[in-house]
Design a protein around this motif. Structure first.
Motif, short mmCIF file in Angstrom:
data_model
loop_
_atom_site.label_atom_id
_atom_site.label_comp_id
_atom_site.label_asym_id
_atom_site.label_seq_id
_atom_site.Cartn_x
_atom_site.Cartn_y
_atom_site.Cartn_z
N GLN A 189 0.60 -1.47 -0.09
CA GLN A 189 0.08 0.03 0.07
C GLN A 189 0.96 1.07 -0.17
O GLN A 189 0.42 2.22 -0.80
CB GLN A 189 -1.03 -0.08 1.40
N ALA A 223 0.20 3.66 -3.10
CA ALA A 223 -0.89 4.63 -2.98
C ALA A 223 -0.73 6.09 -3.55
O ALA A 223 -1.53 6.94 -3.60
CB ALA A 223 -0.85 5.14 -1.34
N LEU A 270 -6.42 -1.51 -3.52
CA LEU A 270 -5.85 -1.56 -2.07
C LEU A 270 -6.54 -0.12 -1.50
O LEU A 270 -6.51 0.84 -2.16
CB LEU A 270 -4.49 -1.36 -1.94
#
Length: 217
Positions: free
Chosen positions: A133, A137, A157
């Motif tokens: 993540q 991200a 995610l």
């Protein structure tokens, strides 16, 4: 002749400093780590309730709600330090707090499921999911500048949506990414709690492998 084109630029929803710009990235990181540590200290499923034959959904909620309450306290402490201690200014303060409460509930539900389903190996999966993540991200650089593998992971995610939603809540902007993030987080939360309940139901069924495991730790 040396400068034939005039260029006009302006900044929309500018962050006043680097700390404000990176806050949407580090806030969910701290909440995930908090959930991870909490389930190192607390059991994801109560063994006594499993042995007593309690309903699976009740066992799942009993293992999730106390840690979710810890997550609420963590949000309160975190935002108090960031706002009053470090001077973080938020365009939508109440919205940010409410959104983070949902984030804490979602993260604790996911971490609970991984620990309940996979046991000690679940802790490794929780850490691995955190690493994936953080790299997918788009919290430090735009995700488009990352390798294709992380671009492919980005939409699947939860932290991707958390980072985008926090950016719009802290520095301003349209609210549709926030509402989309809320729907995604609700879906992850409901799915994780349901899978934890299924795991609890399976753990109430004794098999020969559980009675006589090949390897005892």
């Amino acid at each position: 002749m040396s400068d034939p084109v005039g260029l006009a630029s302006h900044k929309a929803h500018e962050a006043p400093n680097y700390g404000t710009g990176f806050a949407p990235y580090f806030i969910p990181l701290s909440l995930w780590v908090g959930a991870m540590i909490a389930y190192m200290l607390l059991q994801p499923l109560n063994k006594r309730a499993l042995a007593a034959g309690a309903p699976a959904w009740r066992i799942a909620l009993a293992g999730w709600l106390p840690v979710a309450a810890i997550g609420v306290a963590q949000v309160a402490a975190l935002m108090s330090v960031l706002h009053w201690g470090l001077g973080l200014q938020m365009a939508r303060g109440l919205g940010t707090i409410g959104f983070l409460l949902l984030v804490a509930a979602c993260f604790t539900a996911i971490v609970q499921f991984l620990n309940a389903r996979f046991g000690p190996a679940g802790r490794i999966l929780v850490l691995a999911m955190l690493m994936l993540q953080l790299t997918s991200a788009g919290g430090t650089y735009p995700i488009q500048t990352s390798p294709g593998f992380f671009n492919a992971l980005h939409p699947f995610l939860p932290m991707s949506y958390v980072v985008e939603g926090l950016r719009h809540l802290i520095t301003g902007g349209e609210l549709w990414p926030v509402w989309r993030a809320c729907l995604v987080l609700l879906a992850f939360t409901a799915g994780a709690v349901a899978l934890t309940a299924v795991t609890a139901r399976r753990k109430q069924v004794w098999t020969l492998d559980r009675l006589h495991p090949e390897i005892s730790l």
